[in-house]
Enzyme design. Structure first.
Site, short mmCIF file in Angstrom:
data_model
loop_
_atom_site.label_atom_id
_atom_site.label_comp_id
_atom_site.label_asym_id
_atom_site.label_seq_id
_atom_site.Cartn_x
_atom_site.Cartn_y
_atom_site.Cartn_z
N CYS A 70 0.87 -1.18 0.00
CA CYS A 70 0.00 0.00 0.00
C CYS A 70 0.90 1.22 0.00
O CYS A 70 1.66 1.44 0.94
CB CYS A 70 -0.89 -0.03 1.25
SG CYS A 70 -1.91 1.44 1.49
N CYS A 182 -1.11 3.67 -6.51
CA CYS A 182 -1.97 3.01 -5.53
C CYS A 182 -2.26 1.63 -6.09
O CYS A 182 -2.62 1.51 -7.27
CB CYS A 182 -3.26 3.80 -5.31
SG CYS A 182 -4.50 2.93 -4.30
N THR A 183 -2.09 0.60 -5.28
CA THR A 183 -2.26 -0.75 -5.80
C THR A 183 -3.69 -1.01 -6.27
O THR A 183 -3.91 -1.87 -7.13
CB THR A 183 -1.84 -1.80 -4.76
OG1 THR A 183 -2.50 -1.53 -3.51
CG2 THR A 183 -0.34 -1.78 -4.56
#
Length: 263
Positions: A70, A182-183
């Site tokens: 994250c 952002c994943t």
């Protein structure tokens, strides 16, 4: 070898998805903090509290290393914070350096998309000062993409409309690359492609993060070895997933299979 991977929600599954391929003999514990998602709209103090609680939980699972999958959580987990735990902790950062180094066309720009906390954080701005010498990168916060992802919503017209509204201040024809900072954003490559009038390529920090984990653990590249994925245990905010939730996870992983074909 047991690896803990955690995220505010299901975004970090994109890291797990790649880690299973690069480290096929490892066992994984995946923790999605569904109770507190999205992190990107919380205070720094609150996020640090969530992260510390999760790290203690993963240590109790006897993991050998932990990946903070994250960007938002990594941006607030400082060095002193990580040094208090007895196993290696590998974080993520937006892959701006990779995007700059792989730029092909002079004069083209790079769009760095992330959460509000990551965009506002010192870590990203220090990174830009270090690697973006020609000031080619622009920043945009796209917090609603996290909410779309958590709902499993990848195809409605509302997503494209949201991107169009948030990106209208940019001359999108001038961009060559989008950094997925952002994943959760890895699920939306097709949506980005539809919004941009030119073909852009996508860059994320997933592979670099897993390679750093392997370096820390002294592991060789295992992609050429026989693929034999070992056990993966899933937790949602510290609670083992139900069978229905496991099926949901499998659906997300299937979506990531599709997105992996888009570079």
């Amino acid at each position: 070898m047991k690896i803990g991977i955690f995220d505010s929600g299901i975004g970090g599954l994109s890291v797990l998805h790649l880690a299973r391929k690069m480290m096929p003999h490892a066992e994984f514990v995946y923790y999605a903090d569904e109770k507190h998602v999205p992190y990107g709209e919380k205070t720094v103090e609150a996020i640090r509290g969530f992260v510390e609680e999760i790290l203690y939980f993963l240590i109790e699972q006897k993991v050998d290393a932990i990946v903070i999958a994250c960007n938002t959580a990594t941006s607030v987990a400082n060095k002193e914070f990580r040094e208090k735990f007895p196993v290696p902790i590998v974080g993520m950062e937006p892959a701006v350096k990779m995007a700059v180094e792989h730029q092909h066309e002079k004069g083209k720009r790079i769009l760095v998309a992330a959460t509000p906390v990551t965009i506002a954080g010192d870590k990203l701005h220090l990174l830009l000062e270090r690697v973006d010498k020609n000031h080619e990168a622009d920043l945009v916060s796209l917090p609603k993409l996290v909410r779309f992802a958590e709902k499993g919503d990848f195809e409605t017209s509302e997503i494209d409309a949201y991107l169009q509204a948030e990106l209208r201040r940019f001359d999108l024809a001038q961009y060559e690359a989008v950094v997925l900072g952002c994943t959760h954003f890895n699920y939306f490559k097709e949506n980005f492609r539809r919004v941009f009038p030119v073909t852009v390529h996508f860059v994320d920090g997933n592979e670099g993060t897993i390679r750093q984990l392997m370096r820390v653990l002294g592991q060789v590249d295992a992609q050429e070895e026989e693929a034999r994925v070992r056990k993966i245990t899933y937790y949602f905010s510290g609670i083992p997933v139900t069978e229905a939730e496991r099926k949901k996870v499998e659906e997300y992983l299937h979506q990531l299979d599709k997105m992996a074909e888009i570079s």
